[in-house]
Motif scaffolding. Structure first.
Motif, short mmCIF file in Angstrom:
data_model
loop_
_atom_site.label_atom_id
_atom_site.label_comp_id
_atom_site.label_asym_id
_atom_site.label_seq_id
_atom_site.Cartn_x
_atom_site.Cartn_y
_atom_site.Cartn_z
N PRO A 162 9.17 -6.41 -2.62
CA PRO A 162 9.80 -7.23 -3.66
C PRO A 162 8.80 -7.93 -4.59
CG PRO A 162 10.83 -7.65 -1.54
CD PRO A 162 9.64 -6.78 -1.28
N GLU A 163 7.58 -8.17 -4.13
CA GLU A 163 6.56 -8.81 -4.97
C GLU A 163 5.77 -7.79 -5.77
OE1 GLU A 163 6.83 -9.83 -1.58
OE2 GLU A 163 8.19 -11.38 -2.32
N ASN A 164 6.22 -6.53 -5.76
CA ASN A 164 5.58 -5.43 -6.47
C ASN A 164 4.24 -5.03 -5.87
OD1 ASN A 164 6.04 -3.43 -8.38
ND2 ASN A 164 4.73 -4.45 -9.88
N ASN A 165 3.97 -5.42 -4.61
CA ASN A 165 2.81 -4.91 -3.89
C ASN A 165 3.07 -3.45 -3.57
OD1 ASN A 165 1.45 -7.47 -3.71
ND2 ASN A 165 2.92 -8.03 -2.13
N LYS A 166 2.04 -2.62 -3.70
CA LYS A 166 2.20 -1.19 -3.46
C LYS A 166 1.23 -0.73 -2.39
CE LYS A 166 3.51 -0.14 -8.22
NZ LYS A 166 4.89 0.14 -8.07
N ALA A 167 1.69 0.19 -1.57
CA ALA A 167 0.84 0.85 -0.58
C ALA A 167 1.17 2.33 -0.63
CB ALA A 167 1.09 0.28 0.81
N VAL A 168 0.14 3.18 -0.58
CA VAL A 168 0.32 4.62 -0.64
C VAL A 168 -0.19 5.23 0.66
CG1 VAL A 168 -0.27 6.75 -1.87
CG2 VAL A 168 0.05 4.62 -3.15
N PHE A 169 0.62 6.12 1.26
CA PHE A 169 0.25 6.76 2.51
C PHE A 169 0.55 8.25 2.43
CE2 PHE A 169 1.61 2.44 3.55
CZ PHE A 169 0.51 1.97 4.24
N GLU A 170 -0.19 9.03 3.22
CA GLU A 170 0.08 10.46 3.33
C GLU A 170 0.50 10.78 4.76
OE1 GLU A 170 -3.19 12.78 1.88
OE2 GLU A 170 -2.87 12.12 -0.19
N ASP A 171 1.26 11.86 4.89
CA ASP A 171 1.76 12.32 6.19
C ASP A 171 2.39 11.17 6.97
OD1 ASP A 171 0.98 14.97 5.78
OD2 ASP A 171 -1.05 14.53 6.43
N MET A 172 3.40 10.59 6.38
CA MET A 172 4.04 9.39 6.90
C MET A 172 5.37 9.73 7.55
SD MET A 172 3.14 6.23 6.67
CE MET A 172 3.84 4.65 6.87
N ARG A 173 5.68 9.08 8.64
CA ARG A 173 6.98 9.13 9.29
C ARG A 173 7.49 7.69 9.37
NH1 ARG A 173 3.88 12.69 10.83
NH2 ARG A 173 2.77 11.79 12.54
N ILE A 174 8.64 7.44 8.74
CA ILE A 174 9.18 6.09 8.63
C ILE A 174 10.60 6.08 9.17
CG2 ILE A 174 9.68 4.18 7.05
CD1 ILE A 174 7.85 5.71 4.99
N GLY A 175 10.90 5.18 10.10
CA GLY A 175 12.26 5.06 10.63
C GLY A 175 13.22 4.56 9.56
N PHE A 176 14.48 4.97 9.67
CA PHE A 176 15.50 4.54 8.72
C PHE A 176 15.58 3.02 8.61
CE2 PHE A 176 18.38 8.55 9.18
CZ PHE A 176 17.49 9.28 8.42
N ASP A 177 15.34 2.32 9.72
CA ASP A 177 15.43 0.86 9.72
C ASP A 177 14.10 0.21 9.35
OD1 ASP A 177 13.94 1.36 11.97
OD2 ASP A 177 15.34 0.39 13.36
N PHE A 178 13.07 1.02 9.06
CA PHE A 178 11.75 0.57 8.62
C PHE A 178 11.03 -0.27 9.68
CE2 PHE A 178 9.21 1.35 5.10
CZ PHE A 178 8.38 0.27 4.83
N THR A 179 11.46 -0.16 10.94
CA THR A 179 10.76 -0.89 12.01
C THR A 179 9.71 -0.02 12.67
OG1 THR A 179 12.45 -0.26 13.63
CG2 THR A 179 12.74 -2.38 12.50
N THR A 180 9.80 1.29 12.49
CA THR A 180 8.78 2.18 13.04
C THR A 180 8.22 3.04 11.92
OG1 THR A 180 10.40 3.90 13.55
CG2 THR A 180 9.88 2.32 15.31
N PHE A 181 6.91 3.20 11.92
CA PHE A 181 6.29 4.12 10.99
C PHE A 181 4.92 4.50 11.51
CE2 PHE A 181 5.34 -0.11 9.53
CZ PHE A 181 4.00 -0.08 9.20
#
Length: 189
Positions: free
Chosen positions: A147-166
């Motif tokens: 929400p603060e427009n901070n950005k992070a870029v990752f490759e070969d990422m697996r992210i849970g639907f609830d965003f609690t696991t990645f």
């Protein structure tokens, strides 16, 4: 008379046996595709029975032979659990396969509860995969914006639907972030 009835019964049994042994004729699945325009599509994934996905798309194609549904220019895509939207989805092209998984070269998702945007892009011949059974996004390259427009870029990422696991890929994986730092009463740097 009993002989005649017995003979008739034997003939009926032989006829039924012949019919039972004939090869089965199944309806042929046409090679053609089914095209829909200005369509609303609802997906009830068997691997995620609590979720309901809805999509609004101007063009939808279904291929009966592969059981793939292709949605073009999704104007409103969303995943709902218990009637509440947990994330929205936008893409120019998404394919829903026979296992209810979603595939695409560029998919954007907005995680509603965390107010986080995921800009997911395929790379090196790999597409973005939304895996229903695993409940995760599998992404060759993702830009995460908070929400603060901070950005992070990752490759070969697996992210849970609830965003609690990645988790990110292994050796050689690229990741970087941009963060705004500020103090109360001072300009952010």
């Amino acid at each position: 008379m009993p002989r005649l009835a017995l003979l008739a019964l034997a003939l009926v049994l032989v006829a039924l046996l012949v019919i039972a042994l004939l090869p089965q004729h199944r309806a042929a699945v046409p090679d053609a595709t089914i095209d829909l325009h200005d369509a609303s599509v609802t997906l009830y994934p068997s691997a995620d029975p609590k979720a309901v996905w809805t999509f609004e798309a101007p063009d939808v194609t279904y291929a009966p032979t592969t059981q793939d549904t292709t949605l073009l220019h999704i104007t409103d895509g969303r995943r709902m659990v218990g009637g509440t939207t947990d994330f929205t989805l936008a893409s120019d092209r998404v394919v829903i396969d026979a296992n209810d998984n979603l595939h695409g070269q560029h998919i954007q998702a907005h995680l509603v509860a965390d107010d986080v945007d995921l800009d997911m892009v395929g790379r090196n011949g790999r597409q973005v995969l939304i895996d229903q059974r695993q409940g995760q996004f599998q992404v060759p390259r993702v830009t995460v914006t908070d929400p603060e427009n901070n950005k992070a870029v990752f490759e070969d990422m697996r992210i849970g639907f609830d965003f609690t696991t990645f988790e990110a890929g292994g050796p050689g994986t690229v990741g970087y972030g941009t963060f705004v730092v500020g103090s109360p009463g001072k300009e952010p740097r």
